[in-house]
Design a protein around this motif. Structure first.
Motif, mmCIF file in Angstrom:
data_model
loop_
_atom_site.group_PDB
_atom_site.id
_atom_site.type_symbol
_atom_site.label_atom_id
_atom_site.label_comp_id
_atom_site.label_asym_id
_atom_site.label_seq_id
_atom_site.Cartn_x
_atom_site.Cartn_y
_atom_site.Cartn_z
ATOM 1 N N THR A 184 -12.796 -8.096 -9.040
ATOM 2 C CA THR A 184 -12.844 -7.296 -7.801
ATOM 3 C C THR A 184 -12.017 -6.024 -8.000
ATOM 4 O O THR A 184 -10.977 -5.841 -7.361
ATOM 5 C CB THR A 184 -12.283 -8.106 -6.613
ATOM 6 O OG1 THR A 184 -10.949 -8.548 -6.942
ATOM 7 C CG2 THR A 184 -13.155 -9.325 -6.316
ATOM 8 N N ASP B 163 -7.094 -0.619 -11.604
ATOM 9 C CA ASP B 163 -6.348 0.484 -12.232
ATOM 10 C C ASP B 163 -4.926 0.095 -12.633
ATOM 11 O O ASP B 163 -4.083 0.957 -12.864
ATOM 12 C CB ASP B 163 -6.283 1.675 -11.263
ATOM 13 C CG ASP B 163 -7.654 2.230 -10.926
ATOM 14 O OD1 ASP B 163 -8.522 2.225 -11.826
ATOM 15 O OD2 ASP B 163 -7.868 2.651 -9.778
ATOM 16 N N ASP C 4 -1.964 2.671 -2.446
ATOM 17 C CA ASP C 4 -3.319 2.122 -2.414
ATOM 18 C C ASP C 4 -3.891 1.869 -3.807
ATOM 19 O O ASP C 4 -5.106 1.983 -4.021
ATOM 20 C CB ASP C 4 -4.269 3.035 -1.621
ATOM 21 C CG ASP C 4 -3.833 3.209 -0.177
ATOM 22 O OD1 ASP C 4 -3.338 2.234 0.405
ATOM 23 O OD2 ASP C 4 -3.984 4.314 0.353
ATOM 24 N N GLU D 41 -4.133 -5.780 -0.719
ATOM 25 C CA GLU D 41 -5.095 -6.790 -0.284
ATOM 26 C C GLU D 41 -4.998 -8.042 -1.147
ATOM 27 O O GLU D 41 -5.066 -9.166 -0.636
ATOM 28 C CB GLU D 41 -6.514 -6.216 -0.359
ATOM 29 C CG GLU D 41 -6.797 -5.113 0.657
ATOM 30 C CD GLU D 41 -8.110 -4.411 0.404
ATOM 31 O OE1 GLU D 41 -8.776 -4.046 1.392
ATOM 32 O OE2 GLU D 41 -8.495 -4.237 -0.766
ATOM 33 N N SER E 283 -8.480 -7.649 -11.515
ATOM 34 C CA SER E 283 -8.835 -6.389 -12.156
ATOM 35 C C SER E 283 -10.271 -6.361 -12.645
ATOM 36 O O SER E 283 -10.921 -5.310 -12.623
ATOM 37 C CB SER E 283 -7.886 -6.133 -13.335
ATOM 38 O OG SER E 283 -6.548 -6.140 -12.912
ATOM 39 N N GLU F 291 0.829 -1.207 0.000
ATOM 40 C CA GLU F 291 0.000 0.000 0.000
ATOM 41 C C GLU F 291 0.862 1.255 0.000
ATOM 42 O O GLU F 291 0.573 2.224 -0.710
ATOM 43 C CB GLU F 291 -0.942 0.005 1.220
ATOM 44 C CG GLU F 291 -1.854 -1.202 1.365
ATOM 45 C CD GLU F 291 -2.922 -1.318 0.292
ATOM 46 O OE1 GLU F 291 -2.674 -0.905 -0.859
ATOM 47 O OE2 GLU F 291 -3.995 -1.853 0.596
ATOM 48 N N ASP G 233 -12.128 -3.026 -7.028
ATOM 49 C CA ASP G 233 -11.905 -2.093 -5.922
ATOM 50 C C ASP G 233 -10.956 -2.629 -4.857
ATOM 51 O O ASP G 233 -10.565 -1.895 -3.945
ATOM 52 C CB ASP G 233 -13.240 -1.720 -5.267
ATOM 53 C CG ASP G 233 -14.106 -0.880 -6.198
ATOM 54 O OD1 ASP G 233 -13.534 -0.114 -6.992
ATOM 55 O OD2 ASP G 233 -15.335 -1.008 -6.132
ATOM 56 N N VAL G 234 -10.579 -3.897 -4.971
ATOM 57 C CA VAL G 234 -9.586 -4.445 -4.048
ATOM 58 C C VAL G 234 -8.227 -3.831 -4.367
ATOM 59 O O VAL G 234 -7.875 -3.638 -5.538
ATOM 60 C CB VAL G 234 -9.518 -5.985 -4.191
ATOM 61 C CG1 VAL G 234 -8.304 -6.563 -3.485
ATOM 62 C CG2 VAL G 234 -10.788 -6.618 -3.652
ATOM 63 N N THR G 235 -7.452 -3.483 -3.344
ATOM 64 C CA THR G 235 -6.132 -2.904 -3.596
ATOM 65 C C THR G 235 -5.116 -4.008 -3.898
ATOM 66 O O THR G 235 -5.337 -5.182 -3.572
ATOM 67 C CB THR G 235 -5.637 -2.086 -2.403
ATOM 68 O OG1 THR G 235 -5.406 -2.962 -1.297
ATOM 69 C CG2 THR G 235 -6.629 -0.996 -2.017
ATOM 70 N N ARG H 36 -5.611 0.322 -6.804
ATOM 71 C CA ARG H 36 -6.632 -0.706 -6.933
ATOM 72 C C ARG H 36 -6.290 -1.620 -8.110
ATOM 73 O O ARG H 36 -5.704 -1.179 -9.106
ATOM 74 C CB ARG H 36 -8.003 -0.082 -7.154
ATOM 75 C CG ARG H 36 -8.453 0.863 -6.055
ATOM 76 C CD ARG H 36 -9.854 1.373 -6.337
ATOM 77 N NE ARG H 36 -9.976 1.824 -7.729
ATOM 78 C CZ ARG H 36 -11.127 1.909 -8.387
ATOM 79 N NH1 ARG H 36 -12.250 1.557 -7.780
ATOM 80 N NH2 ARG H 36 -11.164 2.340 -9.632
#
Length: 371
Positions: free
Chosen positions: A207, A182, A177, A214, A204, A172, A209-211, A179
């Motif tokens: 999910t 992205d 952070d 994570e 990608s 992170e 929005d998962v970083t 995602r």
């Protein structure tokens, strides 16, 4: 529960445990391994100063383009392998020199650690530099203080010795952070839902929005060793426990001109080892049990190899026997191995790419979707 010789599944696991004990005895006979493990798991402040590990890569790649791959959509599938996937920095460097930019990656376990850096847009040099700068405490967070409490509560609340938060925070901070939706190119990791007993895919597209932090934390979660990760009310661990070569996302899309398989833990080129006559050798049953232990992983990989056919190239960066028993963990906790692995990754990829240098450029095949 007493050992039941008629429980075939339990018998299989009993032989696996015997092999692991044998590996442990061999490793602990080496006092250097014990010192490395103690420094990684119980560092002493002011005494255990991390040694600098030199990056074997130069900041800029040498351009050696391969016309055959111009305009082609290339996918990468990587096995797990503890610290062995550090060699992906060398693999990424060979791709940079050849002008190959992945369009998609499917990964698991350690392959997801280094693969996520690649997908995030880090250069080969940056991947190597970042990972070689880590200290064990940066990515290993053992819960020593909580272990007595777990024991007293009959392991209630326990799912792993290490939490996994350290490596999540490490990523992170470095990637701010980022995602997975992205990333520079899509990445998918195979996960295993412990609660529902099923394989699921994070990444990608599934999910977004998962970083990245994570994603990596879930990908390295191993029951007992690293805590399962809660997501959406369920606990997840590394899906490489179920399928070591997660080819399904690539096979389902079927829109790639070429696919590279990065193999760290299975026999070279996914060709099984012939151990004919094992029953006539001392403790031969233990050697046979190793075959059985990796059998279903190897069969899944060989099926994928057959389906991909001529569009598939396997890269074998390291000797898979290095990842047996406790050496699997040694490669992960001792960064001094990683420069060698990075160099091996580069050399193995250069060998795998060599046949394509004499092939003329071609138009992308009909099944490939233009990017």
């Amino acid at each position: 529960m007493p050992f039941d010789p008629l429980d075939l599944y339990g018998l299989k696991h009993s032989f696996e445990r015997i092999n692991e004990v044998g590996d442990l005895v061999r490793e602990t006979a080496d006092p250097r391994f014990l010192v490395r493990a103690r420094r990684a798991l119980m560092p002493l402040p002011g005494i255990d100063r991390p040694a600098a590990v030199e990056n074997p890569l130069t900041p800029e790649p040498r351009a050696r383009p391969i016309p055959f791959f111009e305009g082609k959509r290339v996918a990468v599938i990587t096995t797990g392998g503890g610290g062995a996937p550090a060699s992906m920095a060398g693999i990424a460097r060979a791709f940079e020199e050849a002008g190959i930019v992945p369009a998609f990656m499917s990964a698991c376990s350690g392959g997801a650690i280094w693969g996520s850096m690649w997908a995030a847009g880090m250069s080969a040099y940056e991947i190597a530099d970042f990972s070689l700068s880590w200290r064990p405490e940066d990515y290993l967070d053992i819960q020593w203080a909580r272990l007595p409490r777990f024991a007293l509560s009959a392991l209630r609340g326990f799912s792993g010795i290490a939490k996994g938060e350290a490596i999540e925070q490490l990523f992170e901070r470095r990637l701010r952070d980022l995602r997975v939706g992205d990333t520079e190119f899509p990445i998918t990791t195979i996960t295993y839902n412990l609660d529902l007993n099923r394989v699921e895919y994070f990444g990608s597209e599934q999910t977004p929005d998962v970083t990245i932090g994570e994603l990596v934390r879930i990908a390295i979660a191993l029951p007992v060793f690293i805590e399962a990760v809660p997501v959406g009310g369920h606990l997840y661990v590394d899906g490489g426990l179920i399928e070591l070569f997660p080819a399904q996302p690539v096979l389902e899309r079927n829109d790639f001109d070429h696919v590279f398989g990065l193999n760290f833990m299975l026999p070279p080129q996914f060709e099984p080892e012939d151990i004919t006559g094992w029953q006539n050798s001392r403790m031969g049953i233990l050697r046979a049990s190793r075959q059985f232990e990796q059998g279903y992983h190897l069969e899944y990989a060989r099926r994928a190899k057959r389906q991909l056919g001529d569009r598939f190239t396997i890269i074998d960066p390291c000797d898979y026997r290095e990842l047996r028993g406790t050496t699997f963990y040694d490669l992960f906790i001792d960064r001094s191995h990683w420069p060698r692995l990075i160099e091996q990754g580069y050399e193995a990829t250069m060998r795998a790419l060599e046949p394509f240098r004499s092939r003329p450029a071609e138009r992308p095949s009909a099944h490939a979707v233009p990017s």
